[in-house]
Each structure stands twice: as C-alpha cells, then as structure tokens.
Design a protein around this motif. Structure first.
Motif, PDB file in Angstrom:
ATOM      1  N   GLN A  88       6.246  -4.549  20.252  1.00 56.02           N
ATOM      2  CA  GLN A  88       7.379  -5.036  19.457  1.00 56.02           C
ATOM      3  C   GLN A  88       7.745  -6.469  19.826  1.00 56.02           C
ATOM      4  O   GLN A  88       7.942  -7.309  18.948  1.00 56.02           O
ATOM      5  N   MET A 134      18.778   3.270  11.495  1.00 56.63           N
ATOM      6  CA  MET A 134      19.777   3.257  12.561  1.00 56.63           C
ATOM      7  C   MET A 134      20.613   1.983  12.617  1.00 56.63           C
ATOM      8  O   MET A 134      21.425   1.826  13.523  1.00 56.63           O
ATOM      9  N   GLN A 155       9.036  -7.487   5.129  1.00 60.31           N
ATOM     10  CA  GLN A 155       8.712  -8.157   6.392  1.00 60.31           C
ATOM     11  C   GLN A 155       7.291  -8.683   6.367  1.00 60.31           C
ATOM     12  O   GLN A 155       7.007  -9.780   6.823  1.00 60.31           O
ATOM     13  N   ASN A 156       6.400  -7.881   5.822  1.00 59.07           N
ATOM     14  CA  ASN A 156       4.997  -8.266   5.774  1.00 59.07           C
ATOM     15  C   ASN A 156       4.799  -9.530   4.948  1.00 59.07           C
ATOM     16  O   ASN A 156       3.887 -10.312   5.210  1.00 59.07           O
ATOM     17  N   LYS A 211      -0.723 -15.608   8.281  1.00 56.23           N
ATOM     18  CA  LYS A 211       0.160 -16.423   9.114  1.00 56.23           C
ATOM     19  C   LYS A 211      -0.602 -17.171  10.199  1.00 56.23           C
ATOM     20  O   LYS A 211       0.002 -17.788  11.084  1.00 56.23           O
ATOM     21  N   VAL A 271      14.084  -1.557  21.307  1.00 56.52           N
ATOM     22  CA  VAL A 271      13.463  -2.366  20.256  1.00 56.52           C
ATOM     23  C   VAL A 271      14.288  -3.618  19.945  1.00 56.52           C
ATOM     24  O   VAL A 271      13.756  -4.724  19.930  1.00 56.52           O
ATOM     25  N   LYS A 325      29.652  -2.050  17.708  1.00 57.73           N
ATOM     26  CA  LYS A 325      28.627  -3.081  17.933  1.00 57.73           C
ATOM     27  C   LYS A 325      29.194  -4.444  17.532  1.00 57.73           C
ATOM     28  O   LYS A 325      29.061  -5.424  18.252  1.00 57.73           O
ATOM     29  N   GLN A 373       5.137   0.438  15.915  1.00 52.52           N
ATOM     30  CA  GLN A 373       6.449   0.872  16.413  1.00 52.52           C
ATOM     31  C   GLN A 373       6.290   2.048  17.359  1.00 52.52           C
ATOM     32  O   GLN A 373       5.588   2.999  17.027  1.00 52.52           O
ATOM     33  N   PRO A 411       0.832  -1.206   0.000  1.00 54.13           N
ATOM     34  CA  PRO A 411       0.000   0.000   0.000  1.00 54.13           C
ATOM     35  C   PRO A 411       0.869   1.259   0.000  1.00 54.13           C
ATOM     36  O   PRO A 411       1.991   1.252   0.519  1.00 54.13           O
ATOM     37  N   PHE A 438      -1.490  -9.688   7.155  1.00 54.39           N
ATOM     38  CA  PHE A 438      -0.408 -10.542   7.644  1.00 54.39           C
ATOM     39  C   PHE A 438      -0.903 -11.564   8.655  1.00 54.39           C
ATOM     40  O   PHE A 438      -0.524 -12.732   8.622  1.00 54.39           O
ATOM     41  N   MET A 472      13.070  -7.662  20.259  1.00 55.03           N
ATOM     42  CA  MET A 472      13.068  -8.540  19.098  1.00 55.03           C
ATOM     43  C   MET A 472      14.003  -9.726  19.298  1.00 55.03           C
ATOM     44  O   MET A 472      13.660 -10.862  18.986  1.00 55.03           O
ATOM     45  N   ARG A 485       2.983  -4.669  10.962  1.00 55.17           N
ATOM     46  CA  ARG A 485       2.573  -5.535   9.865  1.00 55.17           C
ATOM     47  C   ARG A 485       1.235  -5.033   9.341  1.00 55.17           C
ATOM     48  O   ARG A 485       0.452  -4.461  10.084  1.00 55.17           O
ATOM     49  N   GLN A 486       0.995  -5.289   8.055  1.00 50.53           N
ATOM     50  CA  GLN A 486      -0.307  -4.940   7.473  1.00 50.53           C
ATOM     51  C   GLN A 486      -1.373  -5.886   8.013  1.00 50.53           C
ATOM     52  O   GLN A 486      -1.063  -6.965   8.497  1.00 50.53           O
ATOM     53  N   LEU A 538       3.120   3.399  11.077  1.00 48.39           N
ATOM     54  CA  LEU A 538       3.693   2.875  12.324  1.00 48.39           C
ATOM     55  C   LEU A 538       3.472   1.378  12.471  1.00 48.39           C
ATOM     56  O   LEU A 538       4.190   0.707  13.207  1.00 48.39           O
ATOM     57  N   TYR A 539       2.450   0.865  11.803  1.00 42.41           N
ATOM     58  CA  TYR A 539       2.081  -0.544  12.024  1.00 42.41           C
ATOM     59  C   TYR A 539       3.235  -1.467  11.650  1.00 42.41           C
ATOM     60  O   TYR A 539       3.869  -1.323  10.608  1.00 42.41           O
ATOM     61  N   TRP A 582      21.965  -2.399  22.426  1.00 44.90           N
ATOM     62  CA  TRP A 582      22.293  -1.161  21.733  1.00 44.90           C
ATOM     63  C   TRP A 582      21.061  -0.289  21.644  1.00 44.90           C
ATOM     64  O   TRP A 582      19.939  -0.786  21.750  1.00 44.90           O
ATOM     65  N   GLU A 620      16.856  -4.577  11.942  1.00 41.05           N
ATOM     66  CA  GLU A 620      17.008  -4.683  13.403  1.00 41.05           C
ATOM     67  C   GLU A 620      16.420  -3.518  14.163  1.00 41.05           C
ATOM     68  O   GLU A 620      15.983  -3.685  15.304  1.00 41.05           O
ATOM     69  N   CYS A 621      16.451  -2.329  13.579  1.00 43.86           N
ATOM     70  CA  CYS A 621      15.987  -1.172  14.324  1.00 43.86           C
ATOM     71  C   CYS A 621      14.515  -0.897  14.049  1.00 43.86           C
ATOM     72  O   CYS A 621      13.956   0.069  14.553  1.00 43.86           O
ATOM     73  N   GLY A 622      13.887  -1.707  13.244  1.00 47.03           N
ATOM     74  CA  GLY A 622      12.463  -1.544  12.980  1.00 47.03           C
ATOM     75  C   GLY A 622      12.130  -0.460  11.980  1.00 47.03           C
ATOM     76  O   GLY A 622      10.970  -0.104  11.817  1.00 47.03           O
ATOM     77  N   GLN A 629      23.699   7.096  18.790  1.00 40.37           N
ATOM     78  CA  GLN A 629      23.639   5.636  18.749  1.00 40.37           C
ATOM     79  C   GLN A 629      24.590   5.132  19.820  1.00 40.37           C
ATOM     80  O   GLN A 629      25.718   5.610  19.909  1.00 40.37           O
ATOM     81  N   TRP A 640      19.322   3.818  20.344  1.00 32.53           N
ATOM     82  CA  TRP A 640      19.476   5.023  19.544  1.00 32.53           C
ATOM     83  C   TRP A 640      18.474   6.075  19.986  1.00 32.53           C
ATOM     84  O   TRP A 640      17.460   5.773  20.600  1.00 32.53           O
ATOM     85  N   SER A 641      18.797   7.328  19.661  1.00 32.52           N
ATOM     86  CA  SER A 641      17.892   8.425  19.943  1.00 32.52           C
ATOM     87  C   SER A 641      18.088   9.443  18.832  1.00 32.52           C
ATOM     88  O   SER A 641      19.155  10.021  18.696  1.00 32.52           O
ATOM     89  N   GLN A 692       9.180  -2.637   5.167  1.00 32.20           N
ATOM     90  CA  GLN A 692       7.969  -3.146   5.824  1.00 32.20           C
ATOM     91  C   GLN A 692       7.294  -4.181   4.935  1.00 32.20           C
ATOM     92  O   GLN A 692       6.782  -5.192   5.415  1.00 32.20           O
TER      93      GLN A 692
END
Lengths: 107, 413
Positions: free
Chosen positions: B5, A45, A29-30, B64, B289, B374, B35, A19, B60, B293, B56-57, B53-54, B315, A39-41, B326, B317-318, A26
C-alpha cells in the motif's frame, strides 16, 4: 471491458473502460480521475469515494447494503437519493455505460 | 522498496505531484500491489477474487511510466554508492530511496509450529492457502486475539466451524482497543459460540504424520484440532535498513518528514517509527492503510520541494461481520471511557479520554460518530467527558459547530 463515464463537479466528462469485477472507485483511481479519494482503499469504511449515480442508472445497479447506507449518512457532500459509495459498485455487463457524477468534496 | 500500500501510493503520489523522472517500484511478492485488509474478510469469504485485490490494473504502470518489479528480493542497500543490490546480482542506482518494506508475521515460537496445518495470514499466498483449507475443517484453533484473530473467528463461525481462540493477554485486542471494546468482543463471540480463552498460552502443537493434531496449553490441557491459525502480531521489516547502518528501533526510525538517518532515504508505513502529534509517546509505529497512504503522499510532496511535518490522523477499522469496528485516534493510554449507544444491538461508541481530553473514539456500527470524531480530533479540537456524558449530547451537531468556530473548544465546557 465496460464503459464508465465520470462527470466531475465542474462538468468535465471522462469516459474510461473497466474490467468486470473491478469497482467504480478502483477504475477512477486507475485512470487518475480526481474527485474520488478512497482513504480506506475500498472497504466502505471512510465514505470518501462518494458518487451520485446518474438518474437513468440508479435502479440498474445492485442495491445498497445497510453498511453502505450507514456510511453515506456521513459523506462530506450532501447525500442525495442517488448517492452511492463507488467502492461498492462492481463493474459488470449490467453496468456497461454507467454514468456517475462526482461531488464537490470528499472530505 | 516495497510494493504494498505504501510503496504503490508513493509512486502514484509522485506522479500526481508532477515528478517526471524514473520510478522503480520493487516488491518481493510475486503479485502486483494489492490490498491486504480484504485478505481476512471478503477474499477469505470468497466474495472477491484475487484480481479484485489489486490496487491498480496492469496497464496503469506502463501508462504512468512506473517500472514495477515483483517477486524480486533485495540483498542490500549500499548507501555510499546510492545503490540497491538485488539477490540476482543486479544493482539499481537511486537519487532517493523510499523504504516501504512493511511488516511480517511474528513467528509462532512454540514446538510444532512447523507442522502442516499451522497457518499464518499476512499476504495473498497465506490467504489463498487458508481459504482453500477452511472449507474442509470443523474446528479451528486461533492463537492470538487481535484484529486478524477476531476477523477470521467471525468468518469461521459464520461457516459453521467451531472456534477456540487463545489469547495470552488478559483481554482481546489489547494492543489497539479499550477494555470496553475487549469486553464487548469477548461477549459477542462467546454468544456466537466461540470458546475464548484469555490469559492462555499455547505451549506446543502436536502432530500425527506431520499434520496438526492438537494444541497443548501451558495448563496441560490439550485441544484437538486439524488446523491452527497463528496470528500473534507482526514485526517490522527493518533488516535491510539496519544492515545499511540506518537507525532502527521497532521500526525504521524517521523524523516528522519521514527522513531516516540518511537524508536520501525515507521510510513509510508499517515499517516506519515516527513522531506523531496525535500520540502521547515520543514515537509510534502505526499499522494501517490510511497511515501508509498519508505518509506516502507526505514523502512525495517532500521530494517535489514541499516538505511538511507529517500530521496524518491515525484511524483504524476491523470489519467483523455484524460488528464493524472503526477507531478514530490512539487509545492505548486513555484513562476514562464513556459508552454511548446500544451495546446489545450492537451500535455504540466508546469515547476515550486522557486527562479530560478526548483522545479517541471507538465505534461499533456507528459510522456517524466515527466520522465526526475523526474530523474533530484531526483538527486538534476536543470535547470534555462531562459534555459527552450528557444524555442529550449529539456528536454530529457538536462537531459541526466546533469545526465552524475559529477557536479551540475549551475542555471545561
């Protein structure tokens, strides 16, 4: 819905739809496409969503930002001129039919 | 239990690992898994929408065969019957229960914290409310100088909003970063026009007609403001676990395999307290996050017959506009700090050592150092302060060599 084709490192092609507003990461992944980690979503990053945009498309997608450019320098697989972070490629009418190649490794 | 998450990734990982049985993912927010990091950054700034932000759609979950129940509250866990009881009265049996209940904002304990205009930022609803109101104010008082406080400070300043930030500790981001980084942010935001008050406690918030009017400090000073953002940290959601008799202690206590004191129940993510090979303390609770995960994946592998000791590397980040931070590793007990790079640009890294061993590297706009650090630290290798101090030190080259050599690099080099 827009089309995206992911070609894995071993040459297997996966065409899926996405979409508007979602990202290439995304969408991978979907659809459970292996070869993109993220890794950072999706925050630009970690550089583990690295893809090589097909030559034909490289100039048709929104340009790379300074942040993305800096992160790509540290991607695990070789950086090429068409390297992008897939979490930064947003799906839209302009990306309909996009083809990306997945690198050998993300970590 | 918990559709954030960690919960989402546990469901995803189970399917990836080949689990074919029923999976039910339960969340108490009325949204599909989403997220959180963008809530204080791109979502607040308006550059992405809610759907962006989602995690997964919508299709999904059906594809699954993951049953997703949102907006649902769990009332209790019955361990003897292996059932989860919902507030609705419905009950669900489990063969295994994964607790991914996350954390919630620490309540602002001062008088007036319930006035209209005192906001928090943890979930999507909070972010939507804050986003709607940010456009209409000219001044914001932020209580709490951690990641959330600084990220919102960064955005508010870019919107032309005057910011007064109150931090109770003697430095910013004290929980997560070195004094060097604290000082950097203090100078960075002061230069951008924020008023940062350290060692400063808000005593009460006063209102007019039920709306925020001013914040009164312990010193007696009052700061007029139409809005207050209270971001003073989070507390893990352990209540259901505790009520069920599981061991809790600032988090649901788990072993290195994410087992709680009940071997049919695992806990992961922000709510879990676990032993980490990367932390000098016996246990730690990590709010990130990647941690959620990694632990989700660890549990999925365990449940599919491949248990292993969790060794996910911590690790963080901001993303604060022009300053992208990071952090590789935990730096809370470092005793030596070396700065490499340009503090002004800013583009620098702070190498943090404990007893001559590298324990973490904090990077501002230096992703190359971050990723190299890292890789180095995650592999259990190190570098000495004297090596880093050398003007010719090249982190990327050093790490590439260290990782290609079979033995650990001696700390005396």
């Amino acid at each position: 819905m827009r089309s995206i084709t992911y070609i894995t490192h071993d040459g297997v092609s996966h065409e899926v739809t996405a979409p508007d507003g979602s990202t290439v990461m995304q969408t991978a992944q979907n659809n459970g496409i292996a070869g993109i980690v993220g890794e950072c979503g999706g925050a630009a990053m970690c550089a583990t969503c690295h893809v090589y945009v097909d030559e034909e498309w490289a100039s048709r997608i929104p340009p790379i930002s300074d942040n993305e450019d800096a992160m790509l320098e540290s991607a695990a697989a070789e950086r090429k001129p068409n390297s992008r972070l897939s979490c930064q490629i947003v799906v839209s009418a302009d990306t309909d039919g996009l083809v990306v190649h997945l690198p050998e490794r993300q970590i | 239990m918990g559709a954030g998450q960690g919960g989402l990734h546990a469901a995803v990982s189970l399917r990836e690992e080949g689990f074919a049985g029923p999976i039910t993912l339960v969340g108490n927010e009325p949204y599909p898994p989403y997220q959180r990091p963008p809530l204080s950054k791109t979502f607040l700034a308006g550059s992405i929408e809610e759907s962006g932000l989602y995690l997964r759609q919508a299709d999904f979950f059906d594809a699954k065969n993951i049953e997703l129940k949102t907006g649902v509250t769990v009332a209790s866990i019955d361990r003897s019957e292996q059932q989860v009881h919902f507030a609705s009265g419905e009950a669900l049996h489990y063969d295994h229960l994964i607790l991914a209940t996350g954390a919630r904002n620490r309540q602002c304990p001062i008088k007036g914290a319930d006035l209209d205009g005192v906001l928090g930022l943890r979930g999507l609803a909070d972010a939507a409310a804050l986003k709607a109101r940010l456009g209409g104010i000219s001044r914001l008082v932020i209580i709490g100088g951690g990641y959330i406080g600084l990220e919102v400070c960064s955005l508010a300043l870019s919107m032309g909003i005057e910011v007064v930030l109150l931090e109770a500790a003697d430095r910013l981001v004290a929980r997560v970063a070195s004094p060097t980084i604290s000082t950097f942010f203090l100078e960075h935001y002061t230069r951008l026009g924020a008023q940062i008050r350290l060692g400063c406690l808000a005593e009460s918030i006063s209102g007019k007609d039920g709306k925020v009017a001013a914040v009164r400090l312990a010193s007696g000073e009052t700061i007029e403001t139409p809005m207050v953002l209270a971001c003073i940290g989070v507390v893990p959601n352990v209540e259901l676990a505790a009520a069920a008799g599981l061991e809790v202690k600032d988090g649901i206590v788990v072993n290195s395999r994410m087992d709680t004191s009940d071997d049919r129940i695992s806990a992961i993510g922000d709510c879990a307290r676990f032993p980490s090979p990367f932390c000098s303390l016996p246990s730690v609770r990590i709010e990130s996050v990647p941690n959620a995960m990694d632990q989700a994946k660890c549990v999925a592998e365990k449940l599919m017959g491949r248990p292993r000791d969790f060794n996910g590397f911590p690790w963080f980040w901001s993303d604060q506009g022009k300053a992208r931070l990071q952090i590789a590793g935990l730096v809370h007990d470092a005793d030596e700090f070396l700065v490499k790079g340009d503090l002004e640009k800013p583009a620098f890294s702070v190498f943090c050592f404990r007893k001559n061993d590298l324990v973490g590297v904090e990077c501002i706009n230096r992703p190359s150092d971050f990723i190299s650090a890292k890789q180095l630290l995650a592999s259990g290798k190190t570098v000495s302060p004297s090596r880093v101090r050398d003007g010719a030190f090249d982190m990327k080259a050093y790490v590439k060599e260290a990782l290609s050599s079979p033995s650990a690099v001696a700390a005396s080099q």
